[in-house]
Scaffold this motif. Sequence first.
Motif, mmCIF file in Angstrom:
data_model
loop_
_atom_site.group_PDB
_atom_site.id
_atom_site.type_symbol
_atom_site.label_atom_id
_atom_site.label_comp_id
_atom_site.label_asym_id
_atom_site.label_seq_id
_atom_site.Cartn_x
_atom_site.Cartn_y
_atom_site.Cartn_z
ATOM 1 N N ASP A 106 10.038 49.236 121.311
ATOM 2 C CA ASP A 106 11.092 50.244 121.339
ATOM 3 C C ASP A 106 10.538 51.542 121.924
ATOM 4 N N LYS A 107 10.826 51.804 123.202
ATOM 5 C CA LYS A 107 10.280 52.981 123.876
ATOM 6 C C LYS A 107 10.807 54.277 123.274
ATOM 7 N N ALA A 108 12.072 54.261 122.858
ATOM 8 C CA ALA A 108 12.658 55.463 122.255
ATOM 9 C C ALA A 108 11.964 55.786 120.942
ATOM 10 N N ARG A 109 11.670 54.745 120.165
ATOM 11 C CA ARG A 109 10.979 54.950 118.892
ATOM 12 C C ARG A 109 9.551 55.444 119.129
ATOM 13 N N PHE A 110 8.918 54.932 120.198
ATOM 14 C CA PHE A 110 7.569 55.398 120.531
ATOM 15 C C PHE A 110 7.575 56.898 120.814
ATOM 16 N N ALA A 111 8.529 57.330 121.632
ATOM 17 C CA ALA A 111 8.606 58.751 121.990
ATOM 18 C C ALA A 111 8.862 59.608 120.752
ATOM 19 N N GLU A 112 9.720 59.097 119.876
ATOM 20 C CA GLU A 112 10.033 59.818 118.639
ATOM 21 C C GLU A 112 8.798 59.929 117.743
ATOM 22 N N ASN A 113 8.061 58.824 117.606
ATOM 23 C CA ASN A 113 6.859 58.830 116.776
ATOM 24 C C ASN A 113 5.763 59.704 117.374
ATOM 25 N N GLU A 114 5.623 59.636 118.705
ATOM 26 C CA GLU A 114 4.609 60.444 119.376
ATOM 27 C C GLU A 114 4.875 61.932 119.137
ATOM 28 N N ALA A 115 6.140 62.328 119.266
ATOM 29 C CA ALA A 115 6.506 63.728 119.029
ATOM 30 C C ALA A 115 6.204 64.125 117.584
ATOM 31 N N ARG A 116 6.447 63.199 116.673
ATOM 32 C CA ARG A 116 6.182 63.446 115.253
ATOM 33 C C ARG A 116 4.693 63.655 114.995
ATOM 34 N N ILE A 117 3.858 62.849 115.650
ATOM 35 C CA ILE A 117 2.409 62.981 115.484
ATOM 36 C C ILE A 117 1.932 64.312 116.058
ATOM 37 N N TYR A 118 2.456 64.690 117.222
ATOM 38 C CA TYR A 118 2.045 65.950 117.834
ATOM 39 C C TYR A 118 2.523 67.149 117.014
ATOM 40 N N ASP A 119 3.645 66.984 116.341
ATOM 41 C CA ASP A 119 4.129 68.046 115.454
ATOM 42 C C ASP A 119 3.213 68.165 114.238
ATOM 43 N N MET A 120 2.736 67.027 113.758
ATOM 44 C CA MET A 120 1.843 67.002 112.602
ATOM 45 C C MET A 120 0.454 67.522 112.966
ATOM 46 N N PHE A 121 0.003 67.140 114.176
ATOM 47 C CA PHE A 121 -1.338 67.524 114.640
ATOM 48 C C PHE A 121 -1.230 68.162 116.029
ATOM 49 N N PRO A 122 -0.892 69.446 116.113
ATOM 50 C CA PRO A 122 -0.699 70.093 117.420
ATOM 51 C C PRO A 122 -1.902 69.992 118.352
ATOM 52 N N ILE A 123 -3.121 69.949 117.799
ATOM 53 C CA ILE A 123 -4.312 69.877 118.634
ATOM 54 C C ILE A 123 -4.339 68.588 119.448
ATOM 55 N N LEU A 124 -3.737 67.514 118.924
ATOM 56 C CA LEU A 124 -3.698 66.252 119.659
ATOM 57 C C LEU A 124 -2.779 66.353 120.869
ATOM 58 N N LYS A 125 -1.716 67.133 120.740
ATOM 59 C CA LYS A 125 -0.825 67.344 121.884
ATOM 60 C C LYS A 125 -1.549 68.096 122.987
ATOM 61 N N GLU A 126 -2.352 69.081 122.593
ATOM 62 C CA GLU A 126 -3.120 69.859 123.574
ATOM 63 C C GLU A 126 -4.130 68.970 124.305
ATOM 64 N N ARG A 127 -4.621 67.928 123.613
ATOM 65 C CA ARG A 127 -5.716 67.134 124.152
ATOM 66 C C ARG A 127 -5.311 65.685 124.429
ATOM 67 N N TYR A 128 -4.034 65.467 124.703
ATOM 68 C CA TYR A 128 -3.554 64.091 124.815
ATOM 69 C C TYR A 128 -4.192 63.317 125.970
#
Length: 234
Positions: A106-128
């Motif tokens: 489920d690509k939509a669910r992946f995008a939703e989960n990825e956004a959730r992880i980056y919200d939880m750990f902003p440093i991971l979004k910076e360093r993806y």
Amino acid sequence: MLKIDNINVSYGQIRALQNVSLEVNENEIVALIGNNGAGKSTTQKSIVGLVCVNSGSITFQGKELTQMKTNKIVKEGVCLVPEGRRIFSTMTVRENLEMGAYLSKDKARFAENEARIYDMFPILKERYKQQGGTLSGGQQQMLAIGRGLMSNPKILLLDEPSLGLSPMNVEVVAKTVVKIKEEGIPVLLVEQNAMMSLGICDRAYVLETGSIITQGTGKEMLENEEVKKAYLGL
């Protein structure tokens, strides 16, 4: 939700677990504390089928897990974040997260989960785009937890998530575990850092040489004189 009933596990002639019983209910953080070699990690590995159970029962949402293969257990919604993080060091942060979502199409669910992880750990979004092996220890632990959450678990098993981390990162991990519970995912937390785990858990079990010796709420365990002396250094 998760029920372990009188399980026994042996490594050759060594009895690693002896009649261990515990439960994790919905909306709970349950801590399992004890010294090195007490059997904490073995208990979690038994749940996900990485070690064989000689006798006893492990059920999750009413389904028996002891005869189930690990990949099937993962599909049932049981996720283990192992000790030592075990991230894919040559893969980027995002590729590690993709591996966590391997079973999902489920690509939509992946995008939703990825956004959730980056919200939880902003440093991971910076360093993806950064390789996992170049992250700090604390960031690698965030990535390991994030990768686990990408599998949409119904229960999360965390094995020594604070091991080797600075006090500041230990606090980040503790807050993250509480947030995971608040999102509706129960957690079975294995920790040597008893002060941290007892401070955030709903209930706790103390494991000593393969046997549960006492249990109670986190508050009760913090006030237990034997626990204070043995695990809190008080």
